[in-house]
Design a protein around this motif. Structure first.
Motif, PDB file in Angstrom:
ATOM      1  N   SER A   1      -5.895   9.833 -11.559  1.00  0.00           N
ATOM      2  CA  SER A   1      -5.113   9.805 -12.798  1.00  0.00           C
ATOM      3  C   SER A   1      -4.598   8.412 -13.121  1.00  0.00           C
ATOM      4  O   SER A   1      -4.029   8.192 -14.182  1.00  0.00           O
ATOM      5  CB  SER A   1      -3.929  10.766 -12.697  1.00  0.00           C
ATOM      6  N   GLY A   2      -4.743   7.477 -12.185  1.00  0.00           N
ATOM      7  CA  GLY A   2      -4.284   6.113 -12.415  1.00  0.00           C
ATOM      8  C   GLY A   2      -2.779   5.953 -12.344  1.00  0.00           C
ATOM      9  O   GLY A   2      -2.215   5.092 -13.020  1.00  0.00           O
ATOM     10  N   VAL A   3      -2.138   6.792 -11.521  1.00  0.00           N
ATOM     11  CA  VAL A   3      -0.680   6.709 -11.351  1.00  0.00           C
ATOM     12  C   VAL A   3      -0.360   6.632  -9.869  1.00  0.00           C
ATOM     13  O   VAL A   3      -1.228   6.783  -9.021  1.00  0.00           O
ATOM     14  CB  VAL A   3       0.030   7.924 -12.001  1.00  0.00           C
ATOM     15  N   LYS A   4       0.897   6.435  -9.543  1.00  0.00           N
ATOM     16  CA  LYS A   4       1.344   6.416  -8.151  1.00  0.00           C
ATOM     17  C   LYS A   4       1.742   7.837  -7.730  1.00  0.00           C
ATOM     18  O   LYS A   4       2.133   8.654  -8.569  1.00  0.00           O
ATOM     19  CB  LYS A   4       2.519   5.469  -7.986  1.00  0.00           C
ATOM     20  N   PRO A   5       1.630   8.157  -6.432  1.00  0.00           N
ATOM     21  CA  PRO A   5       1.972   9.504  -5.953  1.00  0.00           C
ATOM     22  C   PRO A   5       3.330  10.040  -6.404  1.00  0.00           C
ATOM     23  O   PRO A   5       3.419  11.237  -6.723  1.00  0.00           O
ATOM     24  CB  PRO A   5       1.873   9.378  -4.432  1.00  0.00           C
ATOM     25  N   PRO A   6       4.393   9.216  -6.486  1.00  0.00           N
ATOM     26  CA  PRO A   6       5.660   9.788  -6.967  1.00  0.00           C
ATOM     27  C   PRO A   6       5.564  10.383  -8.382  1.00  0.00           C
ATOM     28  O   PRO A   6       6.285  11.318  -8.710  1.00  0.00           O
ATOM     29  CB  PRO A   6       6.631   8.614  -6.918  1.00  0.00           C
ATOM     30  N   SER A   7       4.653   9.845  -9.198  1.00  0.00           N
ATOM     31  CA  SER A   7       4.469  10.410 -10.539  1.00  0.00           C
ATOM     32  C   SER A   7       3.921  11.826 -10.455  1.00  0.00           C
ATOM     33  O   SER A   7       4.356  12.720 -11.187  1.00  0.00           O
ATOM     34  CB  SER A   7       3.515   9.546 -11.363  1.00  0.00           C
ATOM     35  N   VAL A   8       2.963  12.049  -9.556  1.00  0.00           N
ATOM     36  CA  VAL A   8       2.386  13.384  -9.383  1.00  0.00           C
ATOM     37  C   VAL A   8       3.453  14.349  -8.870  1.00  0.00           C
ATOM     38  O   VAL A   8       3.541  15.491  -9.330  1.00  0.00           O
ATOM     39  CB  VAL A   8       1.166  13.342  -8.431  1.00  0.00           C
TER      40      VAL A   8
END
Length: 70
Positions: free
Chosen positions: A21-28
């Motif tokens: 998704s092109g984000v960092k794990p905390p975003s998920v």
């Protein structure tokens, strides 16, 4: 019927879902907390699901709970 975000995260894993998704794990993790995946990330997840072994065939409607309209 919408697929639970917990099911999607369980299938991909937090790190993998973040990477595709092109984000960092905390975003998920924030998506899980809020109970939804941002709509701009859904196409990436659908495409990645097709490449799983075995493939998972997701559709945009799988990400949204549609209410009955009378």
């Amino acid at each position: 019927m919408a697929i639970s975000i917990d099911v999607i995260i369980a299938r991909f894993g937090v790190s993998c879902l973040a990477r595709i998704s092109g984000v960092k794990p905390p975003s998920v993790i924030g998506w899980r907390y809020r109970g939804r995946i941002p709509s701009k990330r859904i196409p990436q997840i659908i495409e990645a699901a097709k490449r799983l072994d075995p493939p998972v065939h997701l559709k945009p409607n799988d990400f949204f709970q549609l209410e009955d309209v009378e």
